[in-house]
Design a protein around this motif. Sequence first.
Motif, PDB file in Angstrom:
ATOM      1  N   CYS A   1       0.981  -1.225   0.007  1.00  0.00           N
ATOM      2  CA  CYS A   1      -0.019  -0.015  -0.161  1.00  0.00           C
ATOM      3  C   CYS A   1       0.684   1.214   0.021  1.00  0.00           C
ATOM      4  O   CYS A   1       1.760   1.256   0.649  1.00  0.00           O
ATOM      5  N   VAL A   2       0.428   2.105  -0.875  1.00  0.00           N
ATOM      6  CA  VAL A   2       1.381   3.302  -0.882  1.00  0.00           C
ATOM      7  C   VAL A   2       1.153   4.328   0.191  1.00  0.00           C
ATOM      8  O   VAL A   2      -0.265   4.381   0.677  1.00  0.00           O
ATOM      9  N   ARG A   3       2.178   4.643   1.021  1.00  0.00           N
ATOM     10  CA  ARG A   3       1.938   5.258   2.276  1.00  0.00           C
ATOM     11  C   ARG A   3       2.003   6.833   1.894  1.00  0.00           C
ATOM     12  O   ARG A   3       3.041   7.303   1.452  1.00  0.00           O
ATOM     13  N   ARG A   4       0.828   7.624   2.055  1.00  0.00           N
ATOM     14  CA  ARG A   4       0.825   8.795   1.645  1.00  0.00           C
ATOM     15  C   ARG A   4       0.249   9.836   2.652  1.00  0.00           C
ATOM     16  O   ARG A   4      -0.957   9.127   2.956  1.00  0.00           O
ATOM     17  N   ALA A   5       0.755  10.910   2.894  1.00  0.00           N
ATOM     18  CA  ALA A   5       0.393  11.645   3.916  1.00  0.00           C
ATOM     19  C   ALA A   5      -0.227  12.535   3.431  1.00  0.00           C
ATOM     20  O   ALA A   5      -0.899  13.570   4.129  1.00  0.00           O
ATOM     21  N   LEU A   6      -0.354  12.940   2.178  1.00  0.00           N
ATOM     22  CA  LEU A   6      -1.290  13.559   1.519  1.00  0.00           C
ATOM     23  C   LEU A   6      -3.012  12.800   1.714  1.00  0.00           C
ATOM     24  O   LEU A   6      -2.847  11.789   0.971  1.00  0.00           O
TER      25      LEU A   6
ATOM     26  N   ASN B   1      -8.659  -8.114   8.005  1.00  0.00           N
ATOM     27  CA  ASN B   1      -8.717  -6.932   7.180  1.00  0.00           C
ATOM     28  C   ASN B   1      -7.682  -5.727   7.593  1.00  0.00           C
ATOM     29  O   ASN B   1      -7.338  -5.684   8.856  1.00  0.00           O
ATOM     30  N   LEU B   2      -7.180  -5.295   6.702  1.00  0.00           N
ATOM     31  CA  LEU B   2      -6.038  -4.269   7.021  1.00  0.00           C
ATOM     32  C   LEU B   2      -6.286  -2.994   6.169  1.00  0.00           C
ATOM     33  O   LEU B   2      -6.292  -2.995   4.893  1.00  0.00           O
ATOM     34  N   HIS B   3      -6.570  -1.974   6.853  1.00  0.00           N
ATOM     35  CA  HIS B   3      -7.418  -0.984   6.250  1.00  0.00           C
ATOM     36  C   HIS B   3      -6.161   0.523   6.602  1.00  0.00           C
ATOM     37  O   HIS B   3      -5.719   0.518   7.649  1.00  0.00           O
ATOM     38  N   ARG B   4      -6.027   1.153   5.679  1.00  0.00           N
ATOM     39  CA  ARG B   4      -5.152   2.506   5.726  1.00  0.00           C
ATOM     40  C   ARG B   4      -6.046   3.572   5.030  1.00  0.00           C
ATOM     41  O   ARG B   4      -6.462   3.591   4.038  1.00  0.00           O
ATOM     42  N   LEU B   5      -5.999   4.784   5.810  1.00  0.00           N
ATOM     43  CA  LEU B   5      -6.678   5.993   5.252  1.00  0.00           C
ATOM     44  C   LEU B   5      -5.722   7.017   5.353  1.00  0.00           C
ATOM     45  O   LEU B   5      -5.406   7.381   6.634  1.00  0.00           O
ATOM     46  N   HIS B   6      -5.356   7.936   4.633  1.00  0.00           N
ATOM     47  CA  HIS B   6      -4.818   9.163   4.615  1.00  0.00           C
ATOM     48  C   HIS B   6      -5.345  10.159   3.959  1.00  0.00           C
ATOM     49  O   HIS B   6      -5.832  10.088   2.814  1.00  0.00           O
ATOM     50  N   THR B   7      -5.597  11.270   4.470  1.00  0.00           N
ATOM     51  CA  THR B   7      -6.250  12.672   3.822  1.00  0.00           C
ATOM     52  C   THR B   7      -5.331  13.995   4.290  1.00  0.00           C
ATOM     53  O   THR B   7      -4.780  14.041   5.263  1.00  0.00           O
TER      54      THR B   7
ATOM     55  N   VAL C   1     -13.137  11.592   0.038  1.00  0.00           N
ATOM     56  CA  VAL C   1     -12.884  10.205   0.567  1.00  0.00           C
ATOM     57  C   VAL C   1     -13.846   9.403  -0.330  1.00  0.00           C
ATOM     58  O   VAL C   1     -14.925   9.280  -0.182  1.00  0.00           O
ATOM     59  N   ASP C   2     -13.434   8.299  -0.999  1.00  0.00           N
ATOM     60  CA  ASP C   2     -13.912   7.355  -1.875  1.00  0.00           C
ATOM     61  C   ASP C   2     -13.159   6.194  -1.989  1.00  0.00           C
ATOM     62  O   ASP C   2     -12.100   6.155  -2.098  1.00  0.00           O
ATOM     63  N   SER C   3     -13.997   4.995  -2.677  1.00  0.00           N
ATOM     64  CA  SER C   3     -13.253   3.937  -2.858  1.00  0.00           C
ATOM     65  C   SER C   3     -13.611   3.683  -4.467  1.00  0.00           C
ATOM     66  O   SER C   3     -14.964   3.453  -4.755  1.00  0.00           O
TER      67      SER C   3
ATOM     68  N   ALA D   1      -4.205  24.051   6.961  1.00  0.00           N
ATOM     69  CA  ALA D   1      -3.602  22.766   6.528  1.00  0.00           C
ATOM     70  C   ALA D   1      -4.125  21.567   7.293  1.00  0.00           C
ATOM     71  O   ALA D   1      -4.203  21.800   8.646  1.00  0.00           O
ATOM     72  N   THR D   2      -4.747  20.510   6.801  1.00  0.00           N
ATOM     73  CA  THR D   2      -5.103  19.331   7.586  1.00  0.00           C
ATOM     74  C   THR D   2      -4.550  18.132   7.228  1.00  0.00           C
ATOM     75  O   THR D   2      -4.094  17.936   6.115  1.00  0.00           O
ATOM     76  N   LEU D   3      -4.396  17.312   8.102  1.00  0.00           N
ATOM     77  CA  LEU D   3      -3.733  15.813   7.899  1.00  0.00           C
ATOM     78  C   LEU D   3      -4.487  14.762   8.794  1.00  0.00           C
ATOM     79  O   LEU D   3      -4.628  15.116   9.942  1.00  0.00           O
ATOM     80  N   LEU D   4      -4.857  13.824   8.342  1.00  0.00           N
ATOM     81  CA  LEU D   4      -5.509  12.621   9.085  1.00  0.00           C
ATOM     82  C   LEU D   4      -4.877  11.475   8.394  1.00  0.00           C
ATOM     83  O   LEU D   4      -4.918  11.047   7.349  1.00  0.00           O
ATOM     84  N   ALA D   5      -4.679  10.505   9.508  1.00  0.00           N
ATOM     85  CA  ALA D   5      -4.026   8.963   9.168  1.00  0.00           C
ATOM     86  C   ALA D   5      -4.903   8.116   9.990  1.00  0.00           C
ATOM     87  O   ALA D   5      -4.965   8.590  10.977  1.00  0.00           O
TER      88      ALA D   5
END
Length: 637
Positions: A7-12, A288-294, A130-132, A262-266
């Motif tokens: 999974c790409v780790r992106r802080a954006l 299940n392994l979930h990751r969410l970054h915004t 946020v979407d899939s 500026a906002t950041l959520l992980a």
Amino acid sequence: MNKPSSCVRRALSLRPCAFAVLSLAAACAAHAEQPMQPLLLAQNARMPSLQDMVVTATRTEQPLSDLVADISIVDRETIEHSGATGVADLLARLPGVEITRNGGIGNATSMYLRGAETRFTAVYIDGVRVDSQSTGGAQWEQIPLAQIERIEVLRGPAAAVYGSDAIGGVIQLFTRKGEGAAAPYVGVGLGSQGTRKLEAGISGAIGADKALDYSLGLAHARSDGFDTKTSGAHNPDRDGYRSTSGNARLGYQINARHKLDATLLASRMNSGYDAFTYKPASPVDDRNLHRLHTAGLTWAAQWTEAYSTRVSVTDSASCYETTPSLYRTETSLRGYVWQNEYRLGAHRFSAALERREDRLDNPALTASGLAINQGRSQDALALGYGYSAGGHTVQVNLRHDDDSEFGGKGTGSVAYGYAIAPAWRVTASLGTAFRAPTLYQRFSEYGLPTLRPESGRNAELGLRYAEGRSTFSAVVYRNRVSNLIVFSAPGGCPSTFGCYASTARAQYEGLTLAASQQWAGVQWHGSIDIQNPRDLDTGKQLRRRAKHHATFGADTQVAGWTLGAEVQASGRRFENETNTQVLGGYTLVNLYASTRLARDYTLLARIDNLGDKAYELARTYATPGRTFYVGLKWAPQ
């Protein structure tokens, strides 16, 4: 927690009840002489007062009195008193909202707004989409409730403002925002099934004139869980979860007219589930392994008293992976918005340019699988006009989206509200909406590149009352969707199992009643949804949606304690499209209490599903049963 390296780790049992309806109607007429103030609804969630400022309806901050919209607001106090772990569990206590889940927290969760599919609700966190592009719609199990400060729920289509996806409505979630002196907090909680929670954070503002505001939060929760399956061959272990999340928010007031935010959520979620391929002879622990970054960056400028602009760049990444049976999908979204607003007396004009870039990465993990690495973009121009004066409110929106795959798509909405008396308003609106097929629906082995966008047409009428501690609303709506994408018979796609097809039609129609009233020292609140979500081609009820669901509750103050009770009820639903597999109706009773132990300490206790009711949100999947939770929070006053 295991990390998916790729999974790409992106802080954006509710029926329509004339007594309940009459009770709701009567509540709005009593005690009209009491002063206006915020009102409590389900579990302290507020039915918004006309002075509330709302962002979601038009994408710019406006008082509710200037809007023609069906909106619920959930604040931080409501979230803390809810005792909920998942965002979806909290939203299920609001009018017009139903959820389903395949087991416990961290498992596949669907949220139906006015009966519309999960993918028909546009979801934003601090303005970040946020979407899939795999499942369609936000993956609710990924969103960390611990980091959320406020939620706005807009029921009804808003594609003329937001573009693709907002057929059923829009949900905006906001993280904490710093203001004033430094405000640290620490919270701990313990509950049934080995549930443990820990959260900490700080927010505030510093510098000359408090120009620099900041907020930082961290949270961790885990639970041993329960066996999520009720039948069939499955691992009889407890399917628990571990969740870790954090957010940071920074704002700088450059001068009186310009501000940067500026906002950041992980968030990371590791949860257990039982795969269909489980073999008792070789048991495994499926996870299940979930990751969410915004991430988002916004520049707001007030060029004159009348003219203002907002420029935003946003980025989100949603990853989902399973182990040891391998599956992986990642959706990345990037957005650019230039919003302009001009106010001239009672008139308000808006224009926005927006670009959205979607990408889906589904590697081929088996020899027969089909890898997906596809992207697309949408460019849009949105125009709006609003007017509010003399008891009249008008809102008109037009938008044109140019999709790199499908070409142009236009949407529009018109709404009108009139104050027939100081406390009463009638509203009416018409709107069109659409959702482009997901990249998975087009390019997977089950996909068809020729799928057409799903299109919706909505009409609704509303009556609202707000005076003192009394509120009442009644909204009747009909939303008809064509080109509905369903999983159909083989043909046209590589799979011999079946293919997606945009051949169905659905209609979501209903009546939502909600009221809140203080009487005899008790705050009473409730909502009833009477709806008919159905397939227009077969006449069958859409799966996993009830024709009737409701929430009622009451809370009061006794000797320094806030005591409350809540009832959640739902009618029967069906697991399948042919309506032969019945999911029985249910009624749940929840109790809660909170008190301030000392100046800086607050104690919360909850019992959910007091009667230990056995019920199903999805066929063959278990629900938690009776649960207890106790939390203690330190927050200096």
